[in-house]
Design an enzyme around this catalytic site. Sequence first.
Site, PDB file in Angstrom:
ATOM      1  NE  ARG A 136      -3.666  -2.181   2.701  1.00  0.00           N
ATOM      2  CZ  ARG A 136      -3.436  -3.352   3.292  1.00  0.00           C
ATOM      3  NH1 ARG A 136      -2.252  -3.581   3.856  1.00  0.00           N
ATOM      4  NH2 ARG A 136      -4.366  -4.286   3.345  1.00  0.00           N
ATOM      5  CE  LYS A 161      -8.006  -1.260   5.309  1.00  0.00           C
ATOM      6  NZ  LYS A 161      -8.681  -1.360   3.989  1.00  0.00           N
ATOM      7  CG  HIS A 268      -5.252   0.289  -3.628  1.00  0.00           C
ATOM      8  ND1 HIS A 268      -4.483   0.411  -2.489  1.00  0.00           N
ATOM      9  CD2 HIS A 268      -6.166  -0.673  -3.344  1.00  0.00           C
ATOM     10  CE1 HIS A 268      -4.929  -0.419  -1.563  1.00  0.00           C
ATOM     11  NE2 HIS A 268      -5.951  -1.091  -2.060  1.00  0.00           N
ATOM     12  NE  ARG A 271      -3.293  -3.799  -1.256  1.00  0.00           N
ATOM     13  CZ  ARG A 271      -2.754  -4.600  -0.342  1.00  0.00           C
ATOM     14  NH1 ARG A 271      -1.443  -4.764  -0.297  1.00  0.00           N
ATOM     15  NH2 ARG A 271      -3.521  -5.244   0.517  1.00  0.00           N
ATOM     16  CG  HIS A 294      -6.581  -9.013   1.430  1.00  0.00           C
ATOM     17  ND1 HIS A 294      -6.807  -9.380   0.113  1.00  0.00           N
ATOM     18  CD2 HIS A 294      -6.351  -7.666   1.399  1.00  0.00           C
ATOM     19  CE1 HIS A 294      -6.726  -8.324  -0.661  1.00  0.00           C
ATOM     20  NE2 HIS A 294      -6.448  -7.275   0.092  1.00  0.00           N
ATOM     21  CE1 TYR A 303      -6.964  -7.261  -6.831  1.00  0.00           C
ATOM     22  CE2 TYR A 303      -6.877  -8.483  -4.776  1.00  0.00           C
ATOM     23  CZ  TYR A 303      -6.812  -7.292  -5.462  1.00  0.00           C
ATOM     24  OH  TYR A 303      -6.608  -6.119  -4.773  1.00  0.00           O
TER      25      TYR A 303
END
Length: 321
Positions: A136, A161, A268, A271, A294, A303
């Site tokens: 990120r 995150k 992003h 990413r 995640h 994805y």
Amino acid sequence: MSSSPFLNSIREFMLVRRYSRRTIASYLYWIKYFIVFNNKKHPREMGDNEVEAFLTHLAVQRNVAAATQGIALNALAFLYNKVLEKPLNQIADFKRSSRQRKLPTVLTRDEVSALLSQLDGVHLLMTSILYGSGLRRMELVRLRVKDVDLDNLQIQVWNGKGFKHRLVTLAPELKEAIIRQKLIVKVLLEEDCLHPEYAGVWMPDALARKYPSAPKNLGWQFLFPSSRLSYEPGTRNLRRHHFDETNVNKILRTASQKAGIEKQVGSHTLRHSFATHLLQSGADIRTVQQQLGHADVKTTEIYTHVLKQGAHGVKSPLSTL
């Protein structure tokens, strides 16, 4: 309101508990807005009904995104549950902002190559790490010299995150560029240490007290430092902060325009491209989930949906005519 003793007490409450400055600023904004919306009544005099009315106002009058409304709710829940110790009941009777799931914009490999060809120096290295390691934007600019392990070709991401740590891959092609960047950081550090007011780099939590020499240690310096020294907000500590994260997307937009890429390109986007290209190369979804950081594999599954669309998964009936 900016000098409100009540808001200042909340700020101190959050600082003691090591909340990030961004979170503190965000929560204070929504708490202040909530108080002003209710004609500056003290939150102790309000409760569930006022919170529900405020959240409905955000959705109906302000037309904010679902994520924005969620942040406002989190700020008020924090206020009542943690600060005032007057927990809210089940808040449900308010108009929710509609949440539309966004499909990720993914560049082709040729588009990534064209993008990188428009960059050089530190901007090329930063963009290459964004794509090559799936970081990120804030994870990139907050990298310290010690976080990049050239021997094992991996990057340590601290407090990403959700305050989570993880290890991500590092492309061996970037070793030489990173070595050069570390030398640049070393030269800057030597120059900064000659300044009588220089207080060293900012240290997380209480590490500066635990390791007094660490702020001027090379390993703790930001890998992508700011071009100039500045005083730390709220103090008189002269420091060299990290590269301004708002400039990252500006650099990418300019490079994408020069490369003739019609898609909207931001940090992003790289990413998303990292994750999609990993799956195309045969990586399993759990590996991609771990690399991206995640918490839930369902977030990563978007994805796989991207790969199944269009010519890669669904053949158009026009092609059979």
